[in-house]
Motif scaffolding. Structure first.
Motif, PDB file in Angstrom:
ATOM      1  N   GLU A 250      55.589 -33.283 -39.673  1.00  0.00           N
ATOM      2  CA  GLU A 250      55.200 -33.690 -38.319  1.00  0.00           C
ATOM      3  C   GLU A 250      53.881 -33.032 -37.930  1.00  0.00           C
ATOM      4  O   GLU A 250      53.041 -33.633 -37.275  1.00  0.00           O
ATOM      5  CB  GLU A 250      56.305 -33.314 -37.338  1.00  0.00           C
ATOM      6  CG  GLU A 250      57.500 -34.259 -37.402  1.00  0.00           C
ATOM      7  CD  GLU A 250      57.257 -35.539 -36.623  1.00  0.00           C
ATOM      8  OE1 GLU A 250      56.987 -35.439 -35.410  1.00  0.00           O
ATOM      9  OE2 GLU A 250      57.332 -36.619 -37.214  1.00  0.00           O
ATOM     10  N   ASP A 251      53.724 -31.792 -38.372  1.00  0.00           N
ATOM     11  CA  ASP A 251      52.507 -31.054 -38.121  1.00  0.00           C
ATOM     12  C   ASP A 251      51.321 -31.719 -38.823  1.00  0.00           C
ATOM     13  O   ASP A 251      50.264 -31.957 -38.253  1.00  0.00           O
ATOM     14  CB  ASP A 251      52.741 -29.647 -38.680  1.00  0.00           C
ATOM     15  CG  ASP A 251      51.739 -28.663 -38.165  1.00  0.00           C
ATOM     16  OD1 ASP A 251      51.053 -29.019 -37.210  1.00  0.00           O
ATOM     17  OD2 ASP A 251      51.654 -27.568 -38.730  1.00  0.00           O
TER      18      ASP A 251
ATOM     19  N   ARG B 116      67.652 -24.048 -31.085  1.00  0.00           N
ATOM     20  CA  ARG B 116      67.102 -23.579 -32.350  1.00  0.00           C
ATOM     21  C   ARG B 116      66.604 -22.153 -32.208  1.00  0.00           C
ATOM     22  O   ARG B 116      66.034 -21.799 -31.188  1.00  0.00           O
ATOM     23  CB  ARG B 116      65.935 -24.497 -32.711  1.00  0.00           C
ATOM     24  CG  ARG B 116      65.434 -24.280 -34.101  1.00  0.00           C
ATOM     25  CD  ARG B 116      64.562 -25.455 -34.454  1.00  0.00           C
ATOM     26  NE  ARG B 116      63.668 -25.082 -35.527  1.00  0.00           N
ATOM     27  CZ  ARG B 116      62.849 -25.935 -36.082  1.00  0.00           C
ATOM     28  NH1 ARG B 116      62.805 -27.170 -35.662  1.00  0.00           N
ATOM     29  NH2 ARG B 116      62.073 -25.561 -37.057  1.00  0.00           N
TER      30      ARG B 116
ATOM     31  N   TYR C 232      49.612 -23.546 -31.386  1.00  0.00           N
ATOM     32  CA  TYR C 232      50.935 -23.847 -30.843  1.00  0.00           C
ATOM     33  C   TYR C 232      51.188 -22.942 -29.653  1.00  0.00           C
ATOM     34  O   TYR C 232      51.021 -21.727 -29.758  1.00  0.00           O
ATOM     35  CB  TYR C 232      52.012 -23.587 -31.894  1.00  0.00           C
ATOM     36  CG  TYR C 232      52.034 -24.619 -32.982  1.00  0.00           C
ATOM     37  CD1 TYR C 232      52.848 -25.738 -32.864  1.00  0.00           C
ATOM     38  CD2 TYR C 232      51.235 -24.477 -34.112  1.00  0.00           C
ATOM     39  CE1 TYR C 232      52.877 -26.687 -33.860  1.00  0.00           C
ATOM     40  CE2 TYR C 232      51.248 -25.425 -35.108  1.00  0.00           C
ATOM     41  CZ  TYR C 232      52.074 -26.530 -34.980  1.00  0.00           C
ATOM     42  OH  TYR C 232      52.092 -27.476 -35.957  1.00  0.00           O
TER      43      TYR C 232
ATOM     44  N   LYS D  19      51.855 -28.353 -29.870  1.00  0.00           N
ATOM     45  CA  LYS D  19      50.596 -28.153 -30.586  1.00  0.00           C
ATOM     46  C   LYS D  19      49.499 -28.774 -29.743  1.00  0.00           C
ATOM     47  O   LYS D  19      49.600 -29.955 -29.380  1.00  0.00           O
ATOM     48  CB  LYS D  19      50.660 -28.823 -31.952  1.00  0.00           C
ATOM     49  CG  LYS D  19      49.448 -28.535 -32.806  1.00  0.00           C
ATOM     50  CD  LYS D  19      49.519 -29.240 -34.143  1.00  0.00           C
ATOM     51  CE  LYS D  19      48.395 -28.767 -35.054  1.00  0.00           C
ATOM     52  NZ  LYS D  19      48.392 -29.466 -36.343  1.00  0.00           N
TER      53      LYS D  19
ATOM     54  N   HIS E  28      63.934 -31.404 -33.741  1.00  0.00           N
ATOM     55  CA  HIS E  28      62.489 -31.190 -33.822  1.00  0.00           C
ATOM     56  C   HIS E  28      61.786 -31.709 -32.574  1.00  0.00           C
ATOM     57  O   HIS E  28      60.965 -31.012 -31.973  1.00  0.00           O
ATOM     58  CB  HIS E  28      61.926 -31.879 -35.068  1.00  0.00           C
ATOM     59  CG  HIS E  28      60.444 -31.721 -35.198  1.00  0.00           C
ATOM     60  ND1 HIS E  28      59.861 -30.588 -35.723  1.00  0.00           N
ATOM     61  CD2 HIS E  28      59.432 -32.522 -34.820  1.00  0.00           C
ATOM     62  CE1 HIS E  28      58.550 -30.714 -35.667  1.00  0.00           C
ATOM     63  NE2 HIS E  28      58.266 -31.875 -35.131  1.00  0.00           N
TER      64      HIS E  28
ATOM     65  N   ARG F 192      53.201 -19.751 -32.166  1.00  0.00           N
ATOM     66  CA  ARG F 192      53.132 -19.474 -33.602  1.00  0.00           C
ATOM     67  C   ARG F 192      51.894 -18.649 -33.884  1.00  0.00           C
ATOM     68  O   ARG F 192      50.920 -18.704 -33.122  1.00  0.00           O
ATOM     69  CB  ARG F 192      52.992 -20.782 -34.401  1.00  0.00           C
ATOM     70  CG  ARG F 192      54.290 -21.506 -34.621  1.00  0.00           C
ATOM     71  CD  ARG F 192      54.091 -22.483 -35.763  1.00  0.00           C
ATOM     72  NE  ARG F 192      55.083 -23.552 -35.730  1.00  0.00           N
ATOM     73  CZ  ARG F 192      55.044 -24.609 -36.511  1.00  0.00           C
ATOM     74  NH1 ARG F 192      54.062 -24.766 -37.370  1.00  0.00           N
ATOM     75  NH2 ARG F 192      55.980 -25.530 -36.440  1.00  0.00           N
TER      76      ARG F 192
ATOM     77  N   ILE G  88      49.452 -35.247 -37.736  1.00  0.00           N
ATOM     78  CA  ILE G  88      48.343 -35.289 -36.779  1.00  0.00           C
ATOM     79  C   ILE G  88      47.028 -35.355 -37.549  1.00  0.00           C
ATOM     80  O   ILE G  88      46.137 -36.133 -37.226  1.00  0.00           O
ATOM     81  CB  ILE G  88      48.382 -34.049 -35.859  1.00  0.00           C
ATOM     82  CG1 ILE G  88      49.720 -34.015 -35.127  1.00  0.00           C
ATOM     83  CG2 ILE G  88      47.211 -34.033 -34.891  1.00  0.00           C
ATOM     84  CD1 ILE G  88      49.998 -32.737 -34.374  1.00  0.00           C
TER      85      ILE G  88
ATOM     86  N   VAL H  38      60.540 -31.606 -42.476  1.00  0.00           N
ATOM     87  CA  VAL H  38      60.198 -32.402 -41.289  1.00  0.00           C
ATOM     88  C   VAL H  38      59.200 -31.652 -40.407  1.00  0.00           C
ATOM     89  O   VAL H  38      58.218 -32.232 -39.934  1.00  0.00           O
ATOM     90  CB  VAL H  38      61.471 -32.790 -40.495  1.00  0.00           C
ATOM     91  CG1 VAL H  38      61.111 -33.339 -39.119  1.00  0.00           C
ATOM     92  CG2 VAL H  38      62.294 -33.812 -41.276  1.00  0.00           C
TER      93      VAL H  38
END
Lengths: 112, 286
Positions: free
Chosen positions: B265-266, A109, A54, A3, A98, A17, B269, B261
């Motif tokens: 996590e996003d 993933r 992203y 990101k 993650h 994304r 920020i 999660v």
């Protein structure tokens, strides 16, 4: 996948994304994932108020950012007291995946 | 052995030694007992204190709640509920202390509120705003201990470092009580509803939560998530043990946890940015 704030976006980066308008994260995407960015596209996104996106891989090295290995080691340390609990084990795995994904590795993933 | 504990309890329950409560709270408390009091009427009372209103609105627009467009107190009362606005008003002085003295704990609290919000929404649990507020308040006991037991805090910190303890263990060892219990006392002395005080008292001890175990479980799980994300500073660096009871009542599974999660996590920020903006705003105010 990483990101990044839009002002660090550059042409040739690939969206990981869909991008939504800033004020309606649940609305219709304005630009689909897989799109390769161009300068004019970045300009248009900025005009629409998009703040962050992203992108594939991990193209921007932020100051003070820790490497994947360091981040995973920190993670293990945080979980060091609870490794035996099976639910904590599940959570640790989720975080491992993650962090690996966010650092640009796909970590096994499937694409989102 | 219980002497310390009862001493501490006496000090805490004595409202005179607590951070000052805004005068509007007394008015608000007397009003909400009366069922006929309208939301508008309550909103007018809160809005009469401008500093307090500004602080409440700032929080109502934080990523922890996720509304972003709460522009008036009556709006906040409708979107977040009377209980939530009242709790934010009550705790505003505690939050102020957190922001000034322990920004790490403040960020931990904002993070837990956000994680609780995301978890409750994802699991379709009702009263999301109450749960997020309980997340925001879950560690208020630590603020009180920090204020009332400055000497013991040094011992607690020392024990955490040398013996690699959780802060909860260190508090029990040195104070014969812990931040969850102290937070519960404070919540009671404020007459917070059970749905807020139970998660505060029992976020480390779910089995004791009778009437609001699901809410307490969300706050417990949110606390674990924020420690795993290493967001903020709650006093020790270790992820707590997930209570199997929480896993069970929330019906968690790996896929759900993965989704939670990723979303958290996003969002963190944004929470970090929010906290930084608040610090800048406070610095310019002063």
């Amino acid at each position: 996948m990483q990101k990044i704030p839009l002002n660090l976006a550059e042409a040739e980066m690939v969206l990981a994304r869909d991008v939504f308008r800033n004020d309606s994260p649940a609305g219709i995407p304005i630009c689909g994932k897989g799109t390769t960015l161009t300068d004019s596209l970045i300009g248009r996104l900025a005009h629409l108020g998009v703040q962050s996106i992203y992108v594939e891989g991990h193209p921007v090295q932020q100051e003070g950012e820790r490497s994947l290995e360091e981040q995973l080691a920190d993670l293990e340390r945080r979980f060091s007291k609870t490794g035996a609990n099976r639910y904590n084990q599940v959570l640790l795995d989720v975080y491992r995946k993650h962090i690996t994904t966010m650092m640009g590795e796909d970590g096994g993933r499937t694409a989102e | 052995m219980d002497e310390r504990r009862s001493d501490l309890k006496r000090i805490i329950m004595d409202t005179k030694t607590l951070p000052t409560l805004p005068g509007v709270i007394t008015k608000l408390n007397s009003l909400s007992e009366n069922d006929k009091a309208s939301v508008q009427e309550m909103a007018r009372i809160v809005a009469s204190d401008q500093v307090l209103s500004a602080r409440i609105l700032r929080l109502a627009n934080s990523p922890s709640y996720g509304f972003y467009r709460v522009s008036t107190i009556s709006n906040a009362m409708i979107l977040l509920g009377v209980n939530v606005v009242k709790s934010l008003a009550l705790s505003s002085s505690i939050f102020e202390i957190m922001e000034k003295n322990s920004i790490g704990l403040w960020e931990h609290s904002l993070g837990v509120a956000t994680a609780a919000n995301i978890t409750a929404k994802k699991l379709g649990i009702p009263e999301v705003e109450e749960i997020a507020t309980a997340g925001l308040l879950h560690d208020i006991g630590k603020v009180i201990i920090g204020l009332k037991c400055t000497d013991e805090m040094l011992d607690i910190r020392h024990a955490i470092e040398t013996d690699e303890l959780y802060i909860l263990e260190a508090e029990r060892q040195i104070l014969d009580t812990d931040h969850a219990e102290v937070g519960g006392w404070l919540a009671k002395s404020w007459y917070l509803p059970d749905k807020l005080s139970e998660p505060i008292s029992f976020h480390h001890n779910l089995i004791k939560s009778d009437s609001h175990r699901v809410k307490a479980a969300v706050v417990h799980f949110a606390d674990v998530l924020i420690k795993a994300s290493a967001f903020g500073d709650s006093g020790d660096p270790y992820v707590p043990m997930i209570d199997p009871l929480a896993w069970e009542v929330l019906k968690l599974d790996e896929k759900l946890v993965e989704d939670i999660v990723a979303e958290l996590e996003d969002k963190l920020i944004e929470v970090k940015n929010f906290s930084l903006e608040m610090q800048i705003a406070d610095a310019t105010e002063a």
